[in-house]
Scaffold this motif. Structure first.
Motif, mmCIF file in Angstrom:
data_model
loop_
_atom_site.group_PDB
_atom_site.id
_atom_site.type_symbol
_atom_site.label_atom_id
_atom_site.label_comp_id
_atom_site.label_asym_id
_atom_site.label_seq_id
_atom_site.Cartn_x
_atom_site.Cartn_y
_atom_site.Cartn_z
ATOM 1 N N LEU A 18 0.635 -0.733 0.040
ATOM 2 C CA LEU A 18 0.182 -0.314 -0.377
ATOM 3 C C LEU A 18 0.847 1.336 0.210
ATOM 4 C CD1 LEU A 18 -3.049 1.466 0.235
ATOM 5 C CD2 LEU A 18 -2.475 1.073 2.912
ATOM 6 N N PHE A 19 2.133 1.026 0.601
ATOM 7 C CA PHE A 19 2.601 2.261 0.570
ATOM 8 C C PHE A 19 3.400 2.468 -0.529
ATOM 9 C CE2 PHE A 19 3.648 0.792 5.400
ATOM 10 C CZ PHE A 19 2.178 0.902 5.778
ATOM 11 N N GLU A 20 4.196 1.968 -1.318
ATOM 12 C CA GLU A 20 4.791 1.702 -2.376
ATOM 13 C C GLU A 20 3.767 2.416 -3.369
ATOM 14 O OE1 GLU A 20 6.949 -1.156 -5.560
ATOM 15 O OE2 GLU A 20 6.444 -1.994 -4.042
ATOM 16 N N GLU A 21 2.477 1.771 -3.475
ATOM 17 C CA GLU A 21 1.259 2.032 -4.672
ATOM 18 C C GLU A 21 0.866 3.487 -4.584
ATOM 19 O OE1 GLU A 21 -3.511 1.723 -4.480
ATOM 20 O OE2 GLU A 21 -2.478 0.417 -3.765
ATOM 21 N N LYS A 22 0.987 4.098 -3.105
ATOM 22 C CA LYS A 22 0.232 5.702 -2.664
ATOM 23 C C LYS A 22 2.270 6.187 -2.756
ATOM 24 C CE LYS A 22 -3.877 4.525 -1.953
ATOM 25 N NZ LYS A 22 -4.695 4.841 -3.197
ATOM 26 N N ASN A 23 3.078 5.469 -2.808
ATOM 27 C CA ASN A 23 4.667 6.689 -2.977
ATOM 28 C C ASN A 23 4.606 7.350 -1.491
ATOM 29 O OD1 ASN A 23 6.101 7.645 -4.006
ATOM 30 N ND2 ASN A 23 5.563 9.215 -4.968
ATOM 31 N N LEU A 24 4.598 7.065 -0.817
ATOM 32 C CA LEU A 24 4.958 7.452 1.084
ATOM 33 C C LEU A 24 5.878 5.840 1.150
ATOM 34 C CD1 LEU A 24 0.990 7.296 1.552
ATOM 35 C CD2 LEU A 24 2.832 9.402 0.911
ATOM 36 N N ARG A 25 6.627 6.634 2.419
ATOM 37 C CA ARG A 25 7.679 6.126 3.539
ATOM 38 C C ARG A 25 7.084 6.281 4.652
ATOM 39 N NH1 ARG A 25 13.899 7.215 1.655
ATOM 40 N NH2 ARG A 25 14.072 5.308 3.557
ATOM 41 N N VAL A 26 6.549 5.188 5.010
ATOM 42 C CA VAL A 26 6.288 5.242 6.713
ATOM 43 C C VAL A 26 6.708 4.815 7.852
ATOM 44 C CG1 VAL A 26 4.362 3.929 8.291
ATOM 45 C CG2 VAL A 26 3.728 4.570 5.374
ATOM 46 N N PHE A 27 7.216 5.729 8.715
ATOM 47 C CA PHE A 27 8.291 4.759 9.901
ATOM 48 C C PHE A 27 7.667 4.787 11.483
ATOM 49 C CE2 PHE A 27 10.489 6.945 6.301
ATOM 50 C CZ PHE A 27 12.292 5.852 6.542
ATOM 51 N N ILE A 28 8.621 3.685 12.258
ATOM 52 C CA ILE A 28 7.661 3.706 13.416
ATOM 53 C C ILE A 28 8.844 3.857 14.373
ATOM 54 C CG2 ILE A 28 7.971 1.319 13.819
ATOM 55 C CD1 ILE A 28 4.948 1.289 15.155
ATOM 56 N N LYS A 29 8.312 5.059 15.414
ATOM 57 C CA LYS A 29 9.415 4.844 16.357
ATOM 58 C C LYS A 29 8.930 4.436 17.504
ATOM 59 C CE LYS A 29 11.428 8.762 19.680
ATOM 60 N NZ LYS A 29 12.621 7.742 19.437
ATOM 61 N N ARG A 30 9.642 3.478 17.829
ATOM 62 C CA ARG A 30 9.696 1.707 18.591
ATOM 63 C C ARG A 30 9.788 2.569 20.479
ATOM 64 N NH1 ARG A 30 9.978 -2.711 16.821
ATOM 65 N NH2 ARG A 30 9.628 -3.401 18.771
ATOM 66 N N ASP A 31 8.792 3.306 20.967
ATOM 67 C CA ASP A 31 9.089 3.707 22.392
ATOM 68 C C ASP A 31 8.526 2.482 22.905
ATOM 69 O OD1 ASP A 31 9.580 6.472 21.354
ATOM 70 O OD2 ASP A 31 8.516 7.373 23.778
ATOM 71 N N ASP A 32 8.057 1.496 22.335
ATOM 72 C CA ASP A 32 7.756 0.615 23.225
ATOM 73 C C ASP A 32 9.169 0.009 23.256
ATOM 74 O OD1 ASP A 32 8.046 -0.076 20.437
ATOM 75 O OD2 ASP A 32 7.803 -1.894 20.540
ATOM 76 N N MET A 33 10.138 0.355 22.909
ATOM 77 C CA MET A 33 11.567 -0.539 23.513
ATOM 78 C C MET A 33 12.465 0.335 24.505
ATOM 79 S SD MET A 33 12.507 -1.650 19.552
ATOM 80 C CE MET A 33 13.812 -2.960 20.193
ATOM 81 N N ILE A 34 12.101 1.379 25.377
ATOM 82 C CA ILE A 34 12.491 1.878 26.226
ATOM 83 C C ILE A 34 12.829 0.866 27.318
ATOM 84 C CG2 ILE A 34 12.145 3.184 27.806
ATOM 85 C CD1 ILE A 34 10.492 4.935 25.228
ATOM 86 N N HIS A 35 11.167 0.207 27.789
ATOM 87 C CA HIS A 35 11.892 -0.859 29.033
ATOM 88 C C HIS A 35 10.672 -1.324 28.516
ATOM 89 C CE1 HIS A 35 11.054 -1.732 33.547
ATOM 90 N NE2 HIS A 35 13.229 -1.225 33.634
#
Length: 300
Positions: A18-35
């Motif tokens: 879907l991201f490729e189709e819409k020409n978007l780059r999607v990232f996720i900030k992994r605050d779940d990995m803090i502790h």
């Protein structure tokens, strides 16, 4: 005693046709990995409270929440790590569950109160701790100190994003991000997905906190019936996302946020070429209270 501990919250790119189709780059900030237990936005909302309490010689944190509250668990774990006593008023009848058992393991005292009494948290606190011998932390960490602590999410970013999206309960984390974005006077758009009904009311909270509506977009149609409510399509989306990415999300917060992001992308709400960042706010123990609902999904 220093209340710092190393923050590990990388920005990962995630991929989908879907991201490729819409020409978007999607990232996720992994605050779940803090502790493992003080994860996501929980540590950020607690940090300044702990600093202030310790600087004033107060050795007990008192907070509030429901029986499955990630904030309650994070407070219990933080208290143990930084040698502070912890006490929580739990909304509703007395129950036992894995989250509360972990809280007790970390040394937290639990006091169950009826829902009517729970409405006046200040009164409960003052009655139990009349001599100012404890530090008050509102439900979910909602406070000016919590907002200030969440500013650091934006300050840590390694890349530039046209859009940032996150889930919201009390709105504290979103307010911290909005404050940081507006202080930089840039054009980053903050997309907030309220997980409660009537999420549009958060706009008034941001005004109360002195934050303008500039840069802010509320998407209040992804609550799936209200706080901790789900529907089969949400559960199916979560199962698909987790199995394809290896990134755990849950039905209360992050699942609704990611569902909303995918839906907004499908509806062409983002300009082609945009870079989008989703904030993973942790809270994965929320899955424990809802795991049985996934049992009805095909293949589970």
């Amino acid at each position: 005693m220093d209340v710092q501990f190393p923050i590990y919250s990388p920005e990962h790119e995630i991929y989908d046709p879907l991201f490729e189709e819409k020409n978007l780059r999607v990232f996720i900030k992994r605050d779940d990995m803090i502790h493992p237990f003080i994860s996501g936005n929980k540590w950020r909302k607690l940090k300044l409270h702990i600093e202030q309490a310790k600087s004033q010689g107060i050795n007990q944190l008192v907070t509030f929440g429901g029986a499955w509250s990630n904030h309650i668990l994070a407070t219990a774990a933080a208290g143990a790590q930084f040698q502070l006593k912890t006490y929580a008023f739990i909304r509703g009848e007395e129950v036992s569950n894995p989250v509360l058992s972990m809280c007790k393991l970390f040394g937290m005292q639990l006091h169950f109160v009826d829902r009517e009494s729970y409405r006046n948290k200040e009164a409960l606190f003052q009655q139990a701790f009349p001599a100012q011998e404890a530090w008050f932390i509102d439900e979910g960490g909602r406070s000016d100190l919590g907002i200030e602590g969440c500013v650091s999410i934006y300050e840590e970013l390694k890349n530039t994003y046209q859009h940032i999206i996150l889930a919201a309960g009390t709105g504290t984390t979103a307010a911290g991000l909005l404050k940081a974005i507006q202080s930089q006077s840039n054009d980053t758009q903050l997309h907030v997905v309220p997980v409660l009904k009537l999420g549009d009311s958060l706009a008034n909270d941001f005004k109360t906190w002195g934050l303008a509506s500039k840069n802010l977009y509320l998407h209040a149609d992804y609550h799936f019936g209200g706080y901790a409510k789900t529907k089969p399509e949400l559960l199916a989306f979560i199962q698909s996302f987790v199995s394809k990415t290896g990134i755990m999300i849950e039905p209360v917060y992050t699942g609704k946020m990611m569902y909303g992001l995918y839906d907004l992308i499908k509806k062409d709400q983002f300009k082609p070429g945009s870079h989008i960042l989703a904030i993973h706010t942790g809270g994965l123990t929320g899955f424990l209270g809802m795991y049985e609902q996934f049992g009805a999904l095909p293949g589970i």
